[in-house]
Write a protein that holds these residues in place. Structure first.
Motif, PDB file in Angstrom:
ATOM      1  N   SER A   1       0.839  -1.208   0.000  1.00 49.60           N
ATOM      2  CA  SER A   1       0.000   0.000   0.000  1.00 49.60           C
ATOM      3  C   SER A   1       0.870   1.252   0.000  1.00 49.60           C
ATOM      4  O   SER A   1       0.539   2.262  -0.634  1.00 49.60           O
ATOM      5  CB  SER A   1      -0.910   0.022   1.232  1.00 49.60           C
TER       6      SER A   1
ATOM      7  N   ARG B   1      -0.440   8.550  -3.044  1.00 48.17           N
ATOM      8  CA  ARG B   1      -1.795   9.047  -2.797  1.00 48.17           C
ATOM      9  C   ARG B   1      -2.235   9.892  -3.983  1.00 48.17           C
ATOM     10  O   ARG B   1      -1.396  10.553  -4.608  1.00 48.17           O
ATOM     11  CB  ARG B   1      -1.816   9.875  -1.495  1.00 48.17           C
TER      12      ARG B   1
ATOM     13  N   LEU C   1      -8.495  -4.460   2.058  1.00 48.22           N
ATOM     14  CA  LEU C   1      -9.212  -4.655   3.318  1.00 48.22           C
ATOM     15  C   LEU C   1     -10.549  -5.351   3.094  1.00 48.22           C
ATOM     16  O   LEU C   1     -10.981  -6.167   3.920  1.00 48.22           O
ATOM     17  CB  LEU C   1      -9.423  -3.309   4.017  1.00 48.22           C
ATOM     18  N   ALA C   2     -11.206  -5.052   1.971  1.00 45.34           N
ATOM     19  CA  ALA C   2     -12.475  -5.712   1.668  1.00 45.34           C
ATOM     20  C   ALA C   2     -12.270  -7.181   1.346  1.00 45.34           C
ATOM     21  O   ALA C   2     -13.009  -8.049   1.836  1.00 45.34           O
ATOM     22  CB  ALA C   2     -13.165  -5.004   0.503  1.00 45.34           C
TER      23      ALA C   2
ATOM     24  N   TRP D   1      -4.085   7.311  -5.068  1.00 50.96           N
ATOM     25  CA  TRP D   1      -4.322   5.974  -5.613  1.00 50.96           C
ATOM     26  C   TRP D   1      -4.153   4.897  -4.542  1.00 50.96           C
ATOM     27  O   TRP D   1      -4.680   3.794  -4.680  1.00 50.96           O
ATOM     28  CB  TRP D   1      -3.346   5.716  -6.766  1.00 50.96           C
ATOM     29  N   ARG D   2      -3.413   5.229  -3.495  1.00 51.91           N
ATOM     30  CA  ARG D   2      -3.202   4.261  -2.417  1.00 51.91           C
ATOM     31  C   ARG D   2      -4.513   3.845  -1.766  1.00 51.91           C
ATOM     32  O   ARG D   2      -4.690   2.679  -1.413  1.00 51.91           O
ATOM     33  CB  ARG D   2      -2.287   4.875  -1.356  1.00 51.91           C
ATOM     34  N   TRP D   3      -5.449   4.782  -1.617  1.00 55.50           N
ATOM     35  CA  TRP D   3      -6.659   4.495  -0.844  1.00 55.50           C
ATOM     36  C   TRP D   3      -7.588   3.500  -1.538  1.00 55.50           C
ATOM     37  O   TRP D   3      -8.115   2.613  -0.864  1.00 55.50           O
ATOM     38  CB  TRP D   3      -7.383   5.802  -0.510  1.00 55.50           C
ATOM     39  N   PRO D   4      -7.821   3.579  -2.856  1.00 49.27           N
ATOM     40  CA  PRO D   4      -8.626   2.530  -3.501  1.00 49.27           C
ATOM     41  C   PRO D   4      -7.982   1.152  -3.387  1.00 49.27           C
ATOM     42  O   PRO D   4      -8.672   0.155  -3.148  1.00 49.27           O
ATOM     43  CB  PRO D   4      -8.714   2.988  -4.958  1.00 49.27           C
ATOM     44  N   TYR D   5      -6.650   1.100  -3.568  1.00 49.18           N
ATOM     45  CA  TYR D   5      -5.939  -0.184  -3.427  1.00 49.18           C
ATOM     46  C   TYR D   5      -6.142  -0.733  -2.020  1.00 49.18           C
ATOM     47  O   TYR D   5      -6.482  -1.915  -1.853  1.00 49.18           O
ATOM     48  CB  TYR D   5      -4.446   0.023  -3.707  1.00 49.18           C
ATOM     49  N   LEU D   6      -5.925   0.100  -1.010  1.00 51.84           N
ATOM     50  CA  LEU D   6      -6.059  -0.343   0.372  1.00 51.84           C
ATOM     51  C   LEU D   6      -7.501  -0.756   0.677  1.00 51.84           C
ATOM     52  O   LEU D   6      -7.738  -1.737   1.386  1.00 51.84           O
ATOM     53  CB  LEU D   6      -5.623   0.772   1.316  1.00 51.84           C
ATOM     54  N   GLY D   7      -8.462  -0.020   0.117  1.00 56.54           N
ATOM     55  CA  GLY D   7      -9.866  -0.370   0.333  1.00 56.54           C
ATOM     56  C   GLY D   7     -10.195  -1.741  -0.221  1.00 56.54           C
ATOM     57  O   GLY D   7     -10.891  -2.532   0.423  1.00 56.54           O
ATOM     58  N   VAL D   8      -9.678  -2.048  -1.415  1.00 58.15           N
ATOM     59  CA  VAL D   8      -9.921  -3.364  -2.021  1.00 58.15           C
ATOM     60  C   VAL D   8      -9.263  -4.453  -1.183  1.00 58.15           C
ATOM     61  O   VAL D   8      -9.858  -5.506  -0.920  1.00 58.15           O
ATOM     62  CB  VAL D   8      -9.386  -3.401  -3.471  1.00 58.15           C
TER      63      VAL D   8
END
Length: 221
Positions: free
Chosen positions: A155, A160, A171-172, A162-169
């Protein structure tokens, strides 16, 4: 000649990529050998053979160091080819970015700590009567905890925002099974991701983050 030259260059690039992540591909080679061994073992002894290399409660109590190492040298489903893609996509990228020593530190932290956390949670469940005592000798081998930890730490490789969508996926993908399935393995995978995220001190200041927007712009030139 042009086709042959193109294939030669492609082979050179592939070999250069492999050499840039030696730990990843040595590990893959070991997994290839152990997978071949597994497929040549008599069916009658496969389960017993792998269980003796498993990081279950029974083996961790008697031979903790041996099984923590041995369990990471076998693939739980005996299917090696998907791991070539996964290791090349995640482990190799992390090793190229962090260097072999730091990459290995993340792998070890995720593998060992997530194993202890998941088996500790299972032990509590057994003692409280929420799980059968037979699970103390369950089959628990594989490399998925280390992989999840590396996916987590990557991550920080992405710029940033772009980091947040990757991290969201991430974690999901790892969090949903923990809530729905609620198995000790699902819990271990989620803990592994959190351990990878907790490895931020190891990655701080190591080169600029990768910006997907810049990569796309360069490809268009």
């Amino acid at each position: 000649m042009g086709v042959l030259r193109g294939r030669y260059r492609l082979g050179e690039r592939a070999w250069a990529y492999v050499r840039s992540a030696p730990g990843t591909y040595v590990w893959l080679a070991i997994l290839f050998v152990t997978t071949v061994i597994r497929h040549h073992l008599p069916d009658a002894i496969v389960d017993e053979f792998l269980r003796s290399r498993s990081t279950n409660i029974h083996e961790l109590s008697d031979h903790p160091l041996r099984v923590l190492i041995a369990s990471a040298m076998w693939i739980d489903d005996g299917n090696w080819l998907p791991y070539v893609a996964l290791y090349s996509l995640f482990h190799a990228q992390a090793e190229r970015w962090l260097g072999t020593a730091r990459w290995l530190a993340v792998c070890l932290a995720a593998h060992v700590l997530a194993t202890l956390a998941s088996q500790g949670a299972l032990l509590i469940a057994i003692r409280e009567g929420d799980a059968s005592a037979s699970y103390a000798n369950t089959l628990d081998i594989g490399v998925s905890y280390a992989l999840a930890g590396v996916i987590g730490v990557l991550s920080y490789r992405i710029a940033r925002p772009w980091r947040w969508p990757y991290l969201g996926v991430v974690l999901a993908v790892y969090g949903a099974p923990t809530v729905v399935g609620r198995t000790f393995t699902d819990f271990g995978h989620f803990v592994s991701v959190l351990i990878g995220l907790a490895c931020y001190p190891l990655v701080r200041g190591i080169g600029p983050a990768w910006n997907p927007k810049e990569t796309v712009a360069a490809l268009r030139r």
